[in-house]
Design a protein around this motif. Structure first.
Motif, PDB file in Angstrom:
ATOM      1  N   TYR A 102       0.811  -1.232   0.000  1.00 53.06           N
ATOM      2  CA  TYR A 102       0.000   0.000   0.000  1.00 53.06           C
ATOM      3  C   TYR A 102       0.841   1.277   0.000  1.00 53.06           C
ATOM      4  CZ  TYR A 102      -4.423  -2.470   0.639  1.00 53.06           C
ATOM      5  OH  TYR A 102      -5.537  -3.259   0.453  1.00 53.06           O
ATOM      6  N   GLY A 103       2.148   1.134  -0.081  1.00 55.06           N
ATOM      7  CA  GLY A 103       3.028   2.315  -0.155  1.00 55.06           C
ATOM      8  C   GLY A 103       3.078   3.112   1.131  1.00 55.06           C
ATOM      9  N   GLY A 104       2.943   2.422   2.270  1.00 51.62           N
ATOM     10  CA  GLY A 104       2.949   3.124   3.555  1.00 51.62           C
ATOM     11  C   GLY A 104       4.344   3.373   4.106  1.00 51.62           C
ATOM     12  N   ASP A 105       4.401   4.144   5.176  1.00 50.22           N
ATOM     13  CA  ASP A 105       5.664   4.417   5.880  1.00 50.22           C
ATOM     14  C   ASP A 105       5.489   4.053   7.350  1.00 50.22           C
ATOM     15  OD1 ASP A 105       7.319   5.696   3.858  1.00 50.22           O
ATOM     16  OD2 ASP A 105       5.848   7.325   3.927  1.00 50.22           O
ATOM     17  N   PHE A 106       6.520   3.474   7.924  1.00 53.75           N
ATOM     18  CA  PHE A 106       6.492   3.218   9.369  1.00 53.75           C
ATOM     19  C   PHE A 106       6.832   4.491  10.139  1.00 53.75           C
ATOM     20  CE2 PHE A 106       6.803  -1.327   8.311  1.00 53.75           C
ATOM     21  CZ  PHE A 106       5.864  -1.820   9.201  1.00 53.75           C
ATOM     22  N   LEU A 107       7.864   5.173   9.664  1.00 52.67           N
ATOM     23  CA  LEU A 107       8.344   6.372  10.356  1.00 52.67           C
ATOM     24  C   LEU A 107       8.509   7.523   9.373  1.00 52.67           C
ATOM     25  CD1 LEU A 107      11.247   4.748  12.463  1.00 52.67           C
ATOM     26  CD2 LEU A 107       8.900   5.148  13.207  1.00 52.67           C
ATOM     27  N   LYS A 108       8.312   8.728   9.888  1.00 51.48           N
ATOM     28  CA  LYS A 108       8.581   9.938   9.106  1.00 51.48           C
ATOM     29  C   LYS A 108       9.284  10.905  10.044  1.00 51.48           C
ATOM     30  CE  LYS A 108       6.217  12.019   5.263  1.00 51.48           C
ATOM     31  NZ  LYS A 108       4.904  12.228   4.656  1.00 51.48           N
ATOM     32  N   ASP A 109      10.493  11.303   9.655  1.00 55.63           N
ATOM     33  CA  ASP A 109      11.305  12.174  10.530  1.00 55.63           C
ATOM     34  C   ASP A 109      11.457  11.565  11.928  1.00 55.63           C
ATOM     35  OD1 ASP A 109      11.427  14.055   8.429  1.00 55.63           O
ATOM     36  OD2 ASP A 109       9.514  14.909   9.045  1.00 55.63           O
ATOM     37  N   GLY A 110      11.607  10.243  11.969  1.00 56.99           N
ATOM     38  CA  GLY A 110      11.844   9.553  13.238  1.00 56.99           C
ATOM     39  C   GLY A 110      10.611   9.314  14.088  1.00 56.99           C
ATOM     40  N   LYS A 111       9.455   9.777  13.592  1.00 57.92           N
ATOM     41  CA  LYS A 111       8.204   9.617  14.361  1.00 57.92           C
ATOM     42  C   LYS A 111       7.263   8.641  13.652  1.00 57.92           C
ATOM     43  CE  LYS A 111       9.247  12.477  17.617  1.00 57.92           C
ATOM     44  NZ  LYS A 111       9.595  11.882  18.908  1.00 57.92           N
TER      45      LYS A 111
END
Length: 412
Positions: free
Chosen positions: A204-213
């Motif tokens: 699904y093209g997701g992210d676990f973290l963004k900028d460490g959050k």
């Protein structure tokens, strides 16, 4: 490969110890391995026996624990000031192990032949912050397995290419009365569920973290858990999936009780073994599906490495053992349960014969491997996600609320 020396090199992070007086005495190594998936215990014992035959002055004590106990066993032994010389570690642990000085940095032990010969993606298994903390050993991702016989009876011409197609095909199989619950997953409250979830996050093209959050509570991360809940509630997924680990999935699939299953490489040859499987010769394998407009295939990085602990009193011999276990001849010989880390192995008929379908799926799956988050706080994050997945599956919380709580409890 290292030769026996009387002094250990300080430059590699190994303790400088003189063992001139005991150079020819027998050295005993303690090694910790996993008792599930990938190589079998018999394989590891046979590999080790070949090593000790070639190195009669080194004895290796092997200990096998379920995957779920591998991390804690390693950390507890470290805390008590010893225990293991060589440990198997998951791709998710180098950040924590490096930060807590569990494994030796072996970056300058890696030869040019190793750098050139091993698949680039495999190195990510053992690296953190530009340093290598061991050798990649198990190169793995989860694949979509399917029962060719059941699909044929259902009039389905090809396995699913998207996750929506998986649900559609499972419904056809259920409606035709071929199987009441055609899909099996490993969704027990354990790392196994996070691996299945990660596969879907990648689709699904997701992210676990963004900028460490945390960022999994929105977008593709939320879509992934919603898919799991929908599949579970639809009655197409085996309801026991919420308690299954990978070995449970294998047993259900090879008993002919699932048309589809997500699992690691090792299941391919085990489910094709007529001595223990009712579906031998009917096992199909393809990369995990994609999502229309977002991905062609999906895959989780489930690779593992072998490292030398910082408390080892025999780091030279420990490294020598690791070099043997990860060598191309050894990996090629045992390529039926875990595919080699060496690029040229995939052109070797001895490796590919009889598992051409698996190799074809691996070429796509291994190239698409998606990492679980790289953070020293991975264990906290994983525990929070495991709980969120369970709560959502059991209907105790919506997927959105469960993931919001997981983000708050992730330690990040």
């Amino acid at each position: 490969m290292l030769k026996n020396t009387h002094k250990l090199l300080i430059g590699t992070g190994f303790a400088a110890l003189s063992f001139a007086s005991s150079a020819f005495a027998e050295t005993t190594l303690n090694a910790l391995f996993m008792a599930q998936a990938a190589y079998s215990e018999d394989d590891v014992r046979a590999m080790t026996e070949a090593f000790t035959k070639a190195n009669p002055d080194i004895k290796v004590n092997l200990e096998f624990v379920p995957y779920e106990g591998l991390h804690d066993k390693t950390v507890l032994a470290q805390g008590s000031g010893g225990g293991y010389d060589v440990v198997l570690f998951d791709v998710i642990w180098p950040a924590e192990y490096a930060s807590n000085n569990v494994l030796v940095d072996i970056s300058d032990r890696i030869t040019d032949d190793m750098k050139k010969g091993i698949l680039p993606g495999a190195w990510t298994t053992v690296q953190y912050s530009g340093k290598s903390y061991g050798m990649p050993w198990i190169l793995d991702t989860k694949y979509m397995f399917y029962n060719k016989d059941i699909l044929e009876k259902a009039g389905i011409k090809a396995p699913p290419r998207t996750w929506d197609e998986l649900a559609e095909q499972a419904k056809i199989i259920k409606d035709k009365g071929l199987l009441s619950t055609p899909i099996a997953w490993s969704w027990s409250q354990a790392e196994a569920a996070v691996c299945d979830y990660t596969t879907l996050v990648s689709a699904y093209g997701g992210d676990f973290l963004k900028d460490g959050k945390p960022d999994f509570q929105t977008g593709g991360g939320l879509d992934a858990l919603n898919y799991m809940v929908t599949s579970y509630n639809s009655g197409l997924t085996n309801p026991n999936s919420k308690e299954f680990l990978e070995e449970d999935v294998r047993k259900v699939f090879q008993n002919g009780e699932a048309a589809f299953a997500l699992n690691w490489t090792y299941m391919y040859n085990m489910a094709n073994d007529p001595k223990e499987s009712k579906v031998a010769g009917k096992v199909g394998i393809v990369p995990a599906p994609g999502v229309t407009g977002k991905s062609e295939v999906s895959a989780v990085n489930g690779s593992m490495g072998l490292g030398v602990t910082t408390t080892s009193k025999h780091p030279e011999e420990a490294w020598k053992y690791i070099v043997h276990m990860t060598s191309q001849p050894v990996q090629n010989e045992y390529a039926k349960l875990s595919l080699p880390i060496w690029a040229s192995s995939y052109d070797d008929p001895a490796v590919t014969k009889g598992q051409e379908e698996l190799i074809a799926a691996a070429k796509l799956g291994l190239a698409a491997m998606y990492p679980r988050p790289t953070t020293p706080k991975y264990q906290e994050l994983s525990t929070a996600l495991q709980q969120a997945i369970q709560e959502a599956l059991l209907g105790q919380s919506s997927a959105e609320d469960a993931l919001k709580t997981a983000a708050e409890n992730s330690g990040l």
